[in-house]
Design a protein around this motif. Sequence first.
Motif, PDB file in Angstrom:
ATOM      1  N   TYR A   1     -74.296   8.285  80.731  1.00  0.00           N
ATOM      2  CA  TYR A   1     -73.053   7.586  81.049  1.00  0.00           C
ATOM      3  C   TYR A   1     -73.360   6.163  81.499  1.00  0.00           C
ATOM      4  CZ  TYR A   1     -74.057   8.118  86.024  1.00  0.00           C
ATOM      5  OH  TYR A   1     -74.642   8.048  87.264  1.00  0.00           O
ATOM      6  N   THR A   2     -72.345   5.336  81.411  1.00  0.00           N
ATOM      7  CA  THR A   2     -72.443   3.957  81.869  1.00  0.00           C
ATOM      8  C   THR A   2     -71.856   3.886  83.273  1.00  0.00           C
ATOM      9  OG1 THR A   2     -72.168   3.176  79.595  1.00  0.00           O
ATOM     10  CG2 THR A   2     -71.807   1.562  81.362  1.00  0.00           C
ATOM     11  N   PRO A   3     -72.681   3.553  84.275  1.00  0.00           N
ATOM     12  CA  PRO A   3     -72.149   3.491  85.632  1.00  0.00           C
ATOM     13  C   PRO A   3     -71.178   2.329  85.808  1.00  0.00           C
ATOM     14  CG  PRO A   3     -74.430   2.770  85.601  1.00  0.00           C
ATOM     15  CD  PRO A   3     -74.095   3.238  84.207  1.00  0.00           C
ATOM     16  N   GLU A   4     -70.243   2.504  86.725  1.00  0.00           N
ATOM     17  CA  GLU A   4     -69.306   1.429  87.041  1.00  0.00           C
ATOM     18  C   GLU A   4     -70.086   0.297  87.714  1.00  0.00           C
ATOM     19  OE1 GLU A   4     -65.945   1.176  86.479  1.00  0.00           O
ATOM     20  OE2 GLU A   4     -66.181   3.010  85.293  1.00  0.00           O
ATOM     21  N   PRO A   5     -69.805  -0.942  87.345  1.00  0.00           N
ATOM     22  CA  PRO A   5     -70.513  -2.043  88.005  1.00  0.00           C
ATOM     23  C   PRO A   5     -70.099  -2.127  89.474  1.00  0.00           C
ATOM     24  CG  PRO A   5     -68.800  -2.885  86.546  1.00  0.00           C
ATOM     25  CD  PRO A   5     -68.869  -1.407  86.330  1.00  0.00           C
ATOM     26  N   ALA A   6     -71.038  -2.547  90.297  1.00  0.00           N
ATOM     27  CA  ALA A   6     -70.738  -2.706  91.722  1.00  0.00           C
ATOM     28  C   ALA A   6     -69.700  -3.811  91.876  1.00  0.00           C
ATOM     29  CB  ALA A   6     -72.000  -3.064  92.485  1.00  0.00           C
ATOM     30  N   PRO A   7     -68.711  -3.592  92.726  1.00  0.00           N
ATOM     31  CA  PRO A   7     -67.687  -4.626  92.892  1.00  0.00           C
ATOM     32  C   PRO A   7     -68.269  -5.883  93.531  1.00  0.00           C
ATOM     33  CG  PRO A   7     -67.387  -2.887  94.514  1.00  0.00           C
ATOM     34  CD  PRO A   7     -68.481  -2.441  93.587  1.00  0.00           C
ATOM     35  N   GLU A   8     -67.749  -7.009  93.132  1.00  0.00           N
ATOM     36  CA  GLU A   8     -68.161  -8.294  93.692  1.00  0.00           C
ATOM     37  C   GLU A   8     -67.714  -8.342  95.152  1.00  0.00           C
ATOM     38  OE1 GLU A   8     -69.681 -12.277  93.482  1.00  0.00           O
ATOM     39  OE2 GLU A   8     -69.778 -10.694  91.998  1.00  0.00           O
ATOM     40  N   PRO A   9     -68.589  -8.755  96.058  1.00  0.00           N
ATOM     41  CA  PRO A   9     -68.167  -8.865  97.460  1.00  0.00           C
ATOM     42  C   PRO A   9     -66.991  -9.839  97.586  1.00  0.00           C
ATOM     43  CG  PRO A   9     -70.546  -9.161  97.262  1.00  0.00           C
ATOM     44  CD  PRO A   9     -69.987  -9.141  95.883  1.00  0.00           C
ATOM     45  N   SER A  10     -66.119  -9.568  98.531  1.00  0.00           N
ATOM     46  CA  SER A  10     -64.951 -10.424  98.743  1.00  0.00           C
ATOM     47  C   SER A  10     -65.374 -11.795  99.261  1.00  0.00           C
ATOM     48  CB  SER A  10     -63.993  -9.772  99.749  1.00  0.00           C
ATOM     49  OG  SER A  10     -64.576  -9.784 101.047  1.00  0.00           O
ATOM     50  N   TYR A  11     -64.448 -12.716  99.240  1.00  0.00           N
ATOM     51  CA  TYR A  11     -64.688 -14.060  99.773  1.00  0.00           C
ATOM     52  C   TYR A  11     -65.203 -13.967 101.204  1.00  0.00           C
ATOM     53  CZ  TYR A  11     -63.410 -18.413 102.140  1.00  0.00           C
ATOM     54  OH  TYR A  11     -63.428 -19.538 102.920  1.00  0.00           O
ATOM     55  N   GLU A  12     -64.512 -13.178 102.029  1.00  0.00           N
ATOM     56  CA  GLU A  12     -64.883 -13.055 103.435  1.00  0.00           C
ATOM     57  C   GLU A  12     -66.291 -12.472 103.592  1.00  0.00           C
ATOM     58  OE1 GLU A  12     -62.003 -11.960 102.148  1.00  0.00           O
ATOM     59  OE2 GLU A  12     -60.522 -13.248 103.123  1.00  0.00           O
ATOM     60  N   GLU A  13     -66.603 -11.440 102.800  1.00  0.00           N
ATOM     61  CA  GLU A  13     -67.928 -10.822 102.881  1.00  0.00           C
ATOM     62  C   GLU A  13     -69.027 -11.807 102.491  1.00  0.00           C
ATOM     63  OE1 GLU A  13     -66.786  -6.172 101.896  1.00  0.00           O
ATOM     64  OE2 GLU A  13     -67.018  -7.592 100.240  1.00  0.00           O
ATOM     65  N   GLN A  14     -68.756 -12.632 101.487  1.00  0.00           N
ATOM     66  CA  GLN A  14     -69.755 -13.607 101.061  1.00  0.00           C
ATOM     67  C   GLN A  14     -69.954 -14.695 102.115  1.00  0.00           C
ATOM     68  OE1 GLN A  14     -69.642 -14.883  96.878  1.00  0.00           O
ATOM     69  NE2 GLN A  14     -68.144 -13.247  96.525  1.00  0.00           N
ATOM     70  N   VAL A  15     -68.864 -15.127 102.755  1.00  0.00           N
ATOM     71  CA  VAL A  15     -68.982 -16.140 103.802  1.00  0.00           C
ATOM     72  C   VAL A  15     -69.782 -15.588 104.971  1.00  0.00           C
ATOM     73  CG1 VAL A  15     -67.702 -17.487 105.521  1.00  0.00           C
ATOM     74  CG2 VAL A  15     -66.896 -17.397 103.153  1.00  0.00           C
TER      75      VAL A  15
END
Length: 136
Positions: free
Chosen positions: A74-88
């Motif tokens: 199976y093809t795993p779901e890609p990890a979600p991109e961290p939110s703006y706040e999480e990246q800051v």
Amino acid sequence: MQYAKLENGYLIPAPGEVRQGGMVIMNPGPEILGPLGYKPVEYAERPEITTPGNELREAYTDNGDRITVTWVEYTPEPAPEPSYEEQVVALIRECYSFDDELAILRQQNRKPEEFAAYDDYCEACKAQVKQKLGMV
């Protein structure tokens, strides 16, 4: 041979001990496990992954007298991109720990230069993430 049973699609391994008739039976055999719903488990050979990036997961089939374990690619779901706040916050943590921030905020009136440097750094982190995300 391994024994297990299927419950709600999950493979439940047989216990290493069973209480029966007031006794504890260690490493019970098929004559004990069978009546409890446990069956022999047969594993199919694990295949090679045919598509780079894919993964394999086990699939279980109850054949009545045994459980067969096969593999499904199976093809795993890609990890979600961290939110703006999480990246800051991640950028801020590269320079300031949570405890550092609390100390700076607590002392902002006594150490205004230190607070100003911290605040400038935080604003630079926010600008960097906004640029990266195309928010400017």
